[in-house]
Structures are given as structure tokens and as C-alpha cells.
Motif scaffolding. Sequence first.
Motif, PDB file in Angstrom:
ATOM      1  N   ALA A  68       9.942   0.332  -1.058  1.00 38.10           N
ATOM      2  CA  ALA A  68       8.778  -0.278  -0.402  1.00 38.10           C
ATOM      3  C   ALA A  68       8.334  -1.536  -1.153  1.00 38.10           C
ATOM      4  O   ALA A  68       8.016  -2.560  -0.537  1.00 38.10           O
ATOM      5  N   TYR A  69       8.342  -1.475  -2.497  1.00 33.45           N
ATOM      6  CA  TYR A  69       7.976  -2.661  -3.284  1.00 33.45           C
ATOM      7  C   TYR A  69       8.962  -3.788  -3.047  1.00 33.45           C
ATOM      8  O   TYR A  69       8.613  -4.969  -3.009  1.00 33.45           O
ATOM      9  N   LYS A  70      10.240  -3.399  -2.872  1.00 26.98           N
ATOM     10  CA  LYS A  70      11.276  -4.405  -2.630  1.00 26.98           C
ATOM     11  C   LYS A  70      10.980  -5.135  -1.321  1.00 26.98           C
ATOM     12  O   LYS A  70      11.041  -6.364  -1.237  1.00 26.98           O
ATOM     13  N   ARG A  71      10.649  -4.359  -0.303  1.00 25.06           N
ATOM     14  CA  ARG A  71      10.343  -4.948   1.007  1.00 25.06           C
ATOM     15  C   ARG A  71       9.106  -5.854   0.892  1.00 25.06           C
ATOM     16  O   ARG A  71       9.064  -6.941   1.467  1.00 25.06           O
ATOM     17  N   ALA A  72       8.114  -5.395   0.116  1.00 20.26           N
ATOM     18  CA  ALA A  72       6.886  -6.188  -0.066  1.00 20.26           C
ATOM     19  C   ALA A  72       7.206  -7.513  -0.745  1.00 20.26           C
ATOM     20  O   ALA A  72       6.708  -8.567  -0.344  1.00 20.26           O
ATOM     21  N   ALA A  73       8.070  -7.459  -1.752  1.00 20.89           N
ATOM     22  CA  ALA A  73       8.456  -8.670  -2.492  1.00 20.89           C
ATOM     23  C   ALA A  73       9.155  -9.654  -1.555  1.00 20.89           C
ATOM     24  O   ALA A  73       8.896 -10.859  -1.587  1.00 20.89           O
ATOM     25  N   GLU A  74      10.052  -9.122  -0.700  1.00 14.88           N
ATOM     26  CA  GLU A  74      10.771  -9.993   0.242  1.00 14.88           C
ATOM     27  C   GLU A  74       9.794 -10.711   1.167  1.00 14.88           C
ATOM     28  O   GLU A  74       9.904 -11.901   1.419  1.00 14.88           O
ATOM     29  N   ILE A 126       8.410  -2.806  -9.621  1.00 19.66           N
ATOM     30  CA  ILE A 126       9.715  -2.163  -9.494  1.00 19.66           C
ATOM     31  C   ILE A 126      10.271  -1.867 -10.890  1.00 19.66           C
ATOM     32  O   ILE A 126      10.751  -0.758 -11.161  1.00 19.66           O
ATOM     33  N   THR A 127      10.187  -2.841 -11.776  1.00 22.94           N
ATOM     34  CA  THR A 127      10.652  -2.662 -13.148  1.00 22.94           C
ATOM     35  C   THR A 127       9.894  -1.525 -13.822  1.00 22.94           C
ATOM     36  O   THR A 127      10.506  -0.658 -14.457  1.00 22.94           O
ATOM     37  N   ALA A 128       8.585  -1.509 -13.657  1.00 21.88           N
ATOM     38  CA  ALA A 128       7.754  -0.464 -14.272  1.00 21.88           C
ATOM     39  C   ALA A 128       8.156   0.919 -13.774  1.00 21.88           C
ATOM     40  O   ALA A 128       8.208   1.880 -14.538  1.00 21.88           O
ATOM     41  N   LEU A 129       8.468   1.014 -12.473  1.00 19.50           N
ATOM     42  CA  LEU A 129       8.883   2.304 -11.904  1.00 19.50           C
ATOM     43  C   LEU A 129      10.177   2.791 -12.542  1.00 19.50           C
ATOM     44  O   LEU A 129      10.331   3.962 -12.856  1.00 19.50           O
ATOM     45  N   ALA A 183       9.210   4.503  -3.336  1.00 19.90           N
ATOM     46  CA  ALA A 183       8.219   3.510  -3.779  1.00 19.90           C
ATOM     47  C   ALA A 183       8.923   2.210  -4.137  1.00 19.90           C
ATOM     48  O   ALA A 183       8.488   1.117  -3.759  1.00 19.90           O
ATOM     49  N   GLY A 184      10.044   2.324  -4.856  1.00 18.50           N
ATOM     50  CA  GLY A 184      10.813   1.138  -5.233  1.00 18.50           C
ATOM     51  C   GLY A 184      11.281   0.364  -4.026  1.00 18.50           C
ATOM     52  O   GLY A 184      11.210  -0.872  -3.978  1.00 18.50           O
ATOM     53  N   ALA A 209       0.838  -1.201   0.000  1.00 18.98           N
ATOM     54  CA  ALA A 209       0.000   0.000   0.000  1.00 18.98           C
ATOM     55  C   ALA A 209       0.876   1.256   0.000  1.00 18.98           C
ATOM     56  O   ALA A 209       0.655   2.195  -0.764  1.00 18.98           O
ATOM     57  N   LYS A 210       1.877   1.230   0.866  1.00 17.62           N
ATOM     58  CA  LYS A 210       2.796   2.372   0.977  1.00 17.62           C
ATOM     59  C   LYS A 210       3.461   2.646  -0.371  1.00 17.62           C
ATOM     60  O   LYS A 210       3.527   3.784  -0.844  1.00 17.62           O
ATOM     61  N   ALA A 211       3.933   1.556  -0.993  1.00 18.63           N
ATOM     62  CA  ALA A 211       4.634   1.690  -2.279  1.00 18.63           C
ATOM     63  C   ALA A 211       3.730   2.336  -3.329  1.00 18.63           C
ATOM     64  O   ALA A 211       4.137   3.263  -4.036  1.00 18.63           O
ATOM     65  N   GLN A 212       2.503   1.831  -3.400  1.00 17.49           N
ATOM     66  CA  GLN A 212       1.579   2.341  -4.407  1.00 17.49           C
ATOM     67  C   GLN A 212       1.306   3.834  -4.188  1.00 17.49           C
ATOM     68  O   GLN A 212       1.314   4.630  -5.123  1.00 17.49           O
ATOM     69  N   MET A 213       1.083   4.201  -2.927  1.00 15.29           N
ATOM     70  CA  MET A 213       0.810   5.617  -2.631  1.00 15.29           C
ATOM     71  C   MET A 213       2.017   6.496  -2.922  1.00 15.29           C
ATOM     72  O   MET A 213       1.886   7.593  -3.479  1.00 15.29           O
ATOM     73  N   LEU A 214       3.207   6.028  -2.566  1.00 18.03           N
ATOM     74  CA  LEU A 214       4.425   6.788  -2.840  1.00 18.03           C
ATOM     75  C   LEU A 214       4.595   6.979  -4.339  1.00 18.03           C
ATOM     76  O   LEU A 214       4.949   8.070  -4.809  1.00 18.03           O
ATOM     77  N   ALA A 215       4.322   5.937  -5.109  1.00 21.33           N
ATOM     78  CA  ALA A 215       4.440   6.035  -6.563  1.00 21.33           C
ATOM     79  C   ALA A 215       3.481   7.093  -7.094  1.00 21.33           C
ATOM     80  O   ALA A 215       3.835   7.890  -7.962  1.00 21.33           O
ATOM     81  N   TRP A 216       2.272   7.099  -6.541  1.00 21.43           N
ATOM     82  CA  TRP A 216       1.261   8.065  -7.012  1.00 21.43           C
ATOM     83  C   TRP A 216       1.682   9.507  -6.785  1.00 21.43           C
ATOM     84  O   TRP A 216       1.363  10.391  -7.579  1.00 21.43           O
ATOM     85  N   ILE A 217       2.377   9.763  -5.664  1.00 29.12           N
ATOM     86  CA  ILE A 217       2.773  11.157  -5.428  1.00 29.12           C
ATOM     87  C   ILE A 217       4.145  11.454  -6.009  1.00 29.12           C
ATOM     88  O   ILE A 217       4.714  12.510  -5.785  1.00 29.12           O
TER      89      ILE A 217
END
Lengths: 406, 121
Positions: free
Chosen positions: A376-382, A400-403, A373-374, A359-367
Motif C-alpha cells: 500500500a505504501y508503494k502504491r501511495a509513493a507511486e 517502507i524501509t522502516a517496515l 502495508a508495504g 491511510a490503508k498502509a498505516q492501518m495495515l501496519a498497525w494490525i
Amino acid sequence: MLATLIRLLGSFDAAEEATQEAFATALASWSMHGLPDNPRAWLVSTGRHRAIDRMRRREVEARRSGEAARVVDWIAESEAVRPLQEARLLAEENAMEAVQDDRLRLIFTCCHPSLAEETQVVLTLRTLGGLSTEAIARAFLKPVATVAQRLVRAKAKIRDARIPYSVPNRKDLRERLDAVLLVVYLVFNEGYGAEPRETERRALCEEAIRLGRVLLEMLLTAPEVRGLLALMLLQHARAAARFDANEDLVLLEDQDRTLWDAGAIDEGARLTAESLRAGVSAYGLQSAIAALHDQAVQTSETDWPQIVGLYDVLLQLQPSPVVELNRAVAIAMHRGAAAGLALVEALDGLEEYCPYWAAKAQMLAWIGEIERAGEAYKRAAELACAVGDHAQQRFFERRITALRHG
Amino acid sequence: MQYLLLVYHNEAQFAATPYEVLTPMFAEYFAYTTAIQASGNWIGGNRLEPTSTATTVRIRDGKRSVTDGPFAETKEQLGGYYLVEAKDLDEAIELAARIPGARIGSIEVRPVPPMPTMPPA
């Protein structure tokens, strides 16, 4: 039937053995004489048509699954099955109530607090669910010997510690019912997290829904019972759209809603309304939120204000950082990522919780905070990897790749 | 069926508990014991001296070892026990829950296997 036999034979173990033997006898007899009349005559004589329909449905289910399972086929032709005649007499007096009462006793025994949660799940699936030990092992990706041993130990504990075979008394009922519902929901979630190719694991969703219906049938009228069934139906309704052709996860907002099961959504919405009319419960509220998601024609038409409102009520009932997180996501959809992010960052204790980072990653990406964001996504993946949820792990890695590529 | 209710608590905390808190607790214990005696559940029970008075005995390879202290260092220590008669685990759990120590420590509920019936001589 297992439940009735347990009561008559006074022991879980003996009843299970009796049904195994009876079952084996039945199979042998079928191949020689075909399906016997007796069980049907017995049911018909009581005039309980519902019971017959239920048996017929189970028969069809059982045949479809290739196992002639817990159907009315235990013929009184074997020594071990003599108690069945007593069961029949009892049943003729009080067919449905007896069976239902026994199933109630069974489910409360399987979910007794003195048994470990995992044990409660396995025991419920084995006895009420009628899944074989092998099927349970395959679904949970555990060795058969491990599951078998857990069952053996559970039955030993039931016997040696004398866990009573009874419906809990009034003052304990609420708490004990919560445990039963949790077991059913755990089974559902196990299936929900499965990838398309893990067919047996995925089938746990249907099994959980079936158990939910059984609970409802057993005249458990508490609003949370309806609420849980509604929630599972509404979540499972989206099953066909949740993974794409590459077996990759598709987010709710990107799903092809034409693939959603409209019948399940209707039933889920109806049960939700009934549940909330009977009283406010956590599962009822969660199912209402799910209904709002499922009834939106497209993501943009989702009634976010109402969802936020429902989360507000849910927080009163069940304050928890996880519920706060889900509410924050709804706020983000309703009032923008910055508002949602402020709430998420104020949360404590969710550092090991994958959806928090997602959730954090998605919101960070949006702003536009791409770097954070990257991370946060890394932590989510782990975290997804750590629990064996590889579909989610791949999803986050793609993000992460898309970012990186803007 | 008989159950042994083992009352565990943190001895260090217990030792540091002021008298004003302990006295009412002892009164509660007395009331509890009296109640379960009246209800016919009580078979036996005792408070135990603290683990500082414990001695552990083992025989290994024919050799006797006698050491100071409890069998193992644990976060909570055995402070006492009740031996009760209860019809099933739920009743035993009810009895355990009423023990004053349950609010502070832990009560382990252990079934006592029934005596096997001896065949006639």
C-alpha cells in the motif's frame, strides 16, 4: 482601484492598460517628487479611516515585496488616468461601497464558470491577488509564456463572449460563490503541498489567506466564507512544524506543537465558531475539525469522538468517498485500526487517490499486516510521484524501509 | 449581442426514444421558441435533418471532395440551432439552459462577432 477602473472604462483590458500606464507614471513621478498627497487627501476627505488603514497596510506589504503594486499611487498626471478623477468623485460619494462592490464584481468575473478552473485561478491571482505573471509562473512551476498566454486568452474570452462584469443575481449567487471559494482553496492547497525550498509556491498559502480576508471584507457574510478562512488559518498554523531539518514531511501526530502559530489558531477557532453560528457549511465543519486538531495539547488529547461526529455531519452535507476516508482515519484513531480498516476497505473509487493508500498502509501496519502495508505504501509513493509531490513520495519510501527493518 | 446556440444530442439515443417521450418534448420546444420570440431574444432557429442526410464538402489543392456524412464522427451530433440576441453571456447561458435538449444533450453557446462598422464611402 483596478475594479473601479474596469467599471468606468467598461473593459478589463483597457482598465489594466490604464493602471499599467498610471503606475508607470506614478513611479516616474515618485522618483522626482516623492509620494504624492492627493490619494491620501482623497481618502481622508471621505473620512473612511478603514480604507486608509487598508491602503497603508497594502503599501507596507507592497514595499516589502519590492514592488510598489496596487497602491493608491495613480496620480492624475497622465492622459490615461483621467478616468481616475471620475473614480475619485464617485469614491467621495461612496468610497468603501464602490471599491468593495467593484472588487466583488471582479472576483465573480474572474471565477466565471465559462472559464476553465486553471484560468480562474490565474486570473484571480493576477487581478485580485496582484501577483505578476512571472510570480504566478514561478509559483506554479510553469513557463511564463504559458501563463501569459492563458491570461491573454482569458481576457479575449471575457471580451468576445461578453462575460458580464457583475455580481451574479440571487438565484445563481450560491453556486458562483462556491466557485470563488474553490479557487481560493485551490490556491491555498497549491501552497500547502510545496516543500520548504519552494518559497514562492509556499507563499501561495499566505496569498490565499489574504484573498480569504478580502472576501470577508467584501461583506460576504455566508458562513462558508468565514469557514474557509478559518480552515486555511488553522492548516497554515502548523506550517513551521510540518517539515523537519532535512525538509522531510512530519506527520501531524509527530509535529512539535510549540512551533504552531498560536495566534493563527486562536483566530481560526474564533472564525470557526462565528461561521458555525451563522450556519452549517462544509468549510465550517472542516475548519471545526481542524480547530479540534490544533487545540489539542498533544495528539493523545485530540477529541476524536467529536471529530467523528463532525465528519458524520459533513457527510450529510457533502457525501463523498474522500470524506468517508477522513472519517475512517478518525475512527481508527478513536476505536482502533481494525475498525478504521474495515471502513476503508469498503470504499469505492479511491484507487488513484494517494491518501487512500497512505491511510490503508498505516492501518495495515498497525494490525501487523506488514506485507500488505508495504504494498500500500508503494502504491501511495507511486501516486505521490505522479503528481510531483516528492516530499510525500520520500515519506512513504521511508515508511517502507522502516517496515522492512521491523 | 448575438449568440448561436448549437443543440447537440446523441442521434442514436434520440432515434430509439419512444413516441410517448418525444411528443411532450416537441411541445416543450414549441413553448420555448414561442416564449423567446415573445421576449425578443429569438432571431432564428431550426431543427436539422439527422447526420445521415449530411454531406461534407472540401476543396483541397483545387480539387473538390464531396463525402457522405458529417464533417467528423462525434459522440453527439448537431440536431438544431437557435440564433438569439442577448445582452451578455449570462443571458445567453440562461436561454441555452431553457432549451429542452439541454437536459439530454449539450448546448454550445457561441458568440457571433458584431459586424464591424463600415467606414463611410
